[in-house]
Design a protein around this motif. Structure first.
Motif, PDB file in Angstrom:
ATOM      1  N   MET A 145       6.369  54.620  18.871  1.00 32.02           N
ATOM      2  CA  MET A 145       5.357  54.257  19.854  1.00 32.02           C
ATOM      3  C   MET A 145       4.145  55.161  19.687  1.00 32.02           C
ATOM      4  SD  MET A 145       5.750  53.890  23.984  1.00 32.02           S
ATOM      5  CE  MET A 145       6.067  55.621  24.249  1.00 32.02           C
ATOM      6  N   ILE A 146       2.981  54.560  19.655  1.00 27.26           N
ATOM      7  CA  ILE A 146       1.756  55.329  19.472  1.00 27.26           C
ATOM      8  C   ILE A 146       1.267  55.797  20.840  1.00 27.26           C
ATOM      9  CG2 ILE A 146      -0.607  55.258  18.592  1.00 27.26           C
ATOM     10  CD1 ILE A 146       0.346  52.965  16.755  1.00 27.26           C
ATOM     11  N   ASN A 147       1.284  57.103  21.069  1.00 29.11           N
ATOM     12  CA  ASN A 147       0.886  57.627  22.368  1.00 29.11           C
ATOM     13  C   ASN A 147      -0.609  57.931  22.394  1.00 29.11           C
ATOM     14  OD1 ASN A 147       0.624  60.009  20.914  1.00 29.11           O
ATOM     15  ND2 ASN A 147       2.465  60.946  21.753  1.00 29.11           N
ATOM     16  N   ARG A 148      -1.095  58.347  23.548  1.00 30.60           N
ATOM     17  CA  ARG A 148      -2.541  58.535  23.704  1.00 30.60           C
ATOM     18  C   ARG A 148      -3.076  59.733  22.928  1.00 30.60           C
ATOM     19  NH1 ARG A 148      -4.966  56.318  29.386  1.00 30.60           N
ATOM     20  NH2 ARG A 148      -3.980  54.257  29.247  1.00 30.60           N
ATOM     21  N   SER A 186      -5.007  51.350  11.238  1.00 35.64           N
ATOM     22  CA  SER A 186      -4.412  52.690  11.289  1.00 35.64           C
ATOM     23  C   SER A 186      -3.302  52.753  12.333  1.00 35.64           C
ATOM     24  CB  SER A 186      -5.481  53.746  11.577  1.00 35.64           C
ATOM     25  OG  SER A 186      -5.916  53.721  12.919  1.00 35.64           O
ATOM     26  N   PHE A 187      -3.452  52.027  13.448  1.00 36.34           N
ATOM     27  CA  PHE A 187      -2.386  51.963  14.450  1.00 36.34           C
ATOM     28  C   PHE A 187      -1.156  51.269  13.858  1.00 36.34           C
ATOM     29  CE2 PHE A 187      -5.892  51.829  17.866  1.00 36.34           C
ATOM     30  CZ  PHE A 187      -5.888  53.200  17.985  1.00 36.34           C
ATOM     31  N   GLU A 188      -1.385  50.159  13.168  1.00 36.94           N
ATOM     32  CA  GLU A 188      -0.284  49.403  12.578  1.00 36.94           C
ATOM     33  C   GLU A 188       0.455  50.239  11.535  1.00 36.94           C
ATOM     34  OE1 GLU A 188      -2.112  45.873  11.100  1.00 36.94           O
ATOM     35  OE2 GLU A 188      -2.624  45.109  13.097  1.00 36.94           O
ATOM     36  N   LYS A 189      -0.296  51.007  10.763  1.00 38.40           N
ATOM     37  CA  LYS A 189       0.320  51.839   9.733  1.00 38.40           C
ATOM     38  C   LYS A 189       1.138  52.982  10.345  1.00 38.40           C
ATOM     39  CE  LYS A 189      -0.864  49.851   5.905  1.00 38.40           C
ATOM     40  NZ  LYS A 189       0.162  49.337   4.971  1.00 38.40           N
ATOM     41  N   VAL A 203      -6.791  60.935  18.341  1.00 35.73           N
ATOM     42  CA  VAL A 203      -7.005  61.438  16.980  1.00 35.73           C
ATOM     43  C   VAL A 203      -7.570  60.333  16.101  1.00 35.73           C
ATOM     44  CG1 VAL A 203      -5.856  62.264  14.888  1.00 35.73           C
ATOM     45  CG2 VAL A 203      -5.210  63.211  17.111  1.00 35.73           C
ATOM     46  N   LYS A 204      -6.974  59.153  16.177  1.00 38.02           N
ATOM     47  CA  LYS A 204      -7.392  58.053  15.312  1.00 38.02           C
ATOM     48  C   LYS A 204      -8.773  57.521  15.690  1.00 38.02           C
ATOM     49  CE  LYS A 204      -2.955  56.712  13.520  1.00 38.02           C
ATOM     50  NZ  LYS A 204      -3.396  57.093  12.161  1.00 38.02           N
ATOM     51  N   VAL A 205      -9.108  57.544  16.955  1.00 36.44           N
ATOM     52  CA  VAL A 205     -10.447  57.113  17.373  1.00 36.44           C
ATOM     53  C   VAL A 205     -11.501  58.071  16.827  1.00 36.44           C
ATOM     54  CG1 VAL A 205     -11.996  56.865  19.365  1.00 36.44           C
ATOM     55  CG2 VAL A 205      -9.723  55.825  19.415  1.00 36.44           C
ATOM     56  N   VAL A 206     -11.250  59.371  16.941  1.00 41.01           N
ATOM     57  CA  VAL A 206     -12.196  60.360  16.409  1.00 41.01           C
ATOM     58  C   VAL A 206     -12.319  60.203  14.891  1.00 41.01           C
ATOM     59  CG1 VAL A 206     -12.579  62.828  16.009  1.00 41.01           C
ATOM     60  CG2 VAL A 206     -11.891  62.029  18.277  1.00 41.01           C
TER      61      VAL A 206
END
Length: 310
Positions: free
Chosen positions: A1-4, A37-40, A9-12
């Motif tokens: 699960m991708i947490n906040r 990047s979320f999917e990966k 980090v990914k948004v930056v």
């Protein structure tokens, strides 16, 4: 699960890439790359679960090869099969969601024979494994615990594993490995507890799913506005605003966006998260610098009535 934490980090990172490559890359392309990047990251979570099965299968084949060699020993003919008969591995092997996920995947662990062999050797030579194999008997909890400890002490704490994962995908960073590794351990706990759906979703809920895209979109839209506000608090006698590290500036821009547009997130959470990001991803002095600027910006936004949250 991708947490906040990982979402931030990914948004930056996505904003940094977008700023460096525009106008060659459009906003839509950058937004699509963020989603990818979320999917990966989620794919890494599934691959770590699959690795447990792959390592077990490798040991199973080694035991079978030993049985069938020309002059097998007594131990070869009557091996201790506790490791390959592990209850947790059986649950993972039979999990429909995991099997469906990998059904049409082009990338797999099958071609990573040397990596798997080296990793398995580290497990077989570890005190964790030797203790587990010496028990008079085991139960489901013991079978889960051995893999939790292997993950914590060997797989997720191994630079060779980290290097291999980073070469397998450009999207798999240290942050992804740490976060997804912790969720694999949580998944093991869910399996032991008998959870009907132990495989965790990509996001906790729809709010988290929308959080990254909204944060990125808003940050792009008001980047100039945020930069003007940030610049007003950079003391010219201490800092030259034209020499502020780009990563510092983008971290602060995203932080200010979160302060302004995400009412449900307390200001202390936002400030702490982005100060930590600055410490980890930018210069040695970035944490202190970003800390001072963001607190000043937050105070200003409160005084002007732009934010009222705690």
């Amino acid at each position: 699960m991708i947490n906040r934490v990982l979402i931030r980090v990914k948004v930056v990172q996505a904003l940094y890439s977008y700023v460096l490559t525009r106008p060659d890359r459009t906003y839509e392309q950058a937004k699509n790359d963020l989603q990818l990047s979320f999917e990966k990251s989620y794919e890494l979570y599934m691959y770590l679960l699959k690795l447990i099965i792959e390592l077990t299968d490798l040991q199973d084949r080694a035991i079978d090869d030993a049985r069938n060699k020309y002059l097998p020993t007594e131990e070869d003919l009557n091996p201790n099969t506790r490791f390959i008969d592990n209850w947790l591995v059986k649950q993972l092997r039979e999990n429909e969601e995991l099997n469906v996920f990998f059904k049409d995947k082009l990338v797999s662990w099958q071609d990573e024979i040397i990596f798997k062999r080296l990793t398995l050797d580290k497990i077989l030579n570890s005190d964790i494994y030797k203790e587990y194999m010496s028990y008079e008997k085991t139960d489901n909890a013991t079978d889960c615990e051995i893999w939790k400890q292997i993950l914590k002490q060997i797989i997720l704490n191994d630079e060779d594993v980290e290097d291999k994962l980073e070469t397998m995908s450009l999207f798999w960073s240290v942050e992804d490995i740490d976060t997804m590794g912790q969720f694999v351990i949580k998944t093991i706990r869910r399996i032991l507890e008998g959870n009907d759906n132990p495989i965790m979703p990509m996001f906790k809920d729809d709010e988290d799913r929308a959080f990254g895209e909204k944060l990125f979109s808003r940050s792009v839209q008001i980047m100039d506005e945020n930069n003007i506000l940030i610049d007003s608090f950079i003391k010219s006698e201490r800092w030259d605003k034209n020499r502020v590290a780009l990563m510092d500036r983008l971290i602060m821009c995203v932080a200010v966006t979160e302060l302004k547009y995400f009412e449900s997130i307390p200001t202390t959470v936002t400030l702490n998260e982005y100060i930590e990001l600055a410490k980890e991803f930018s210069t040695p002095n970035s944490g202190q610098f970003v800390n001072g600027i963001l607190h000043a910006v937050c105070k200003n936004l409160r005084e002007r009535g732009i934010i009222a949250k705690p």
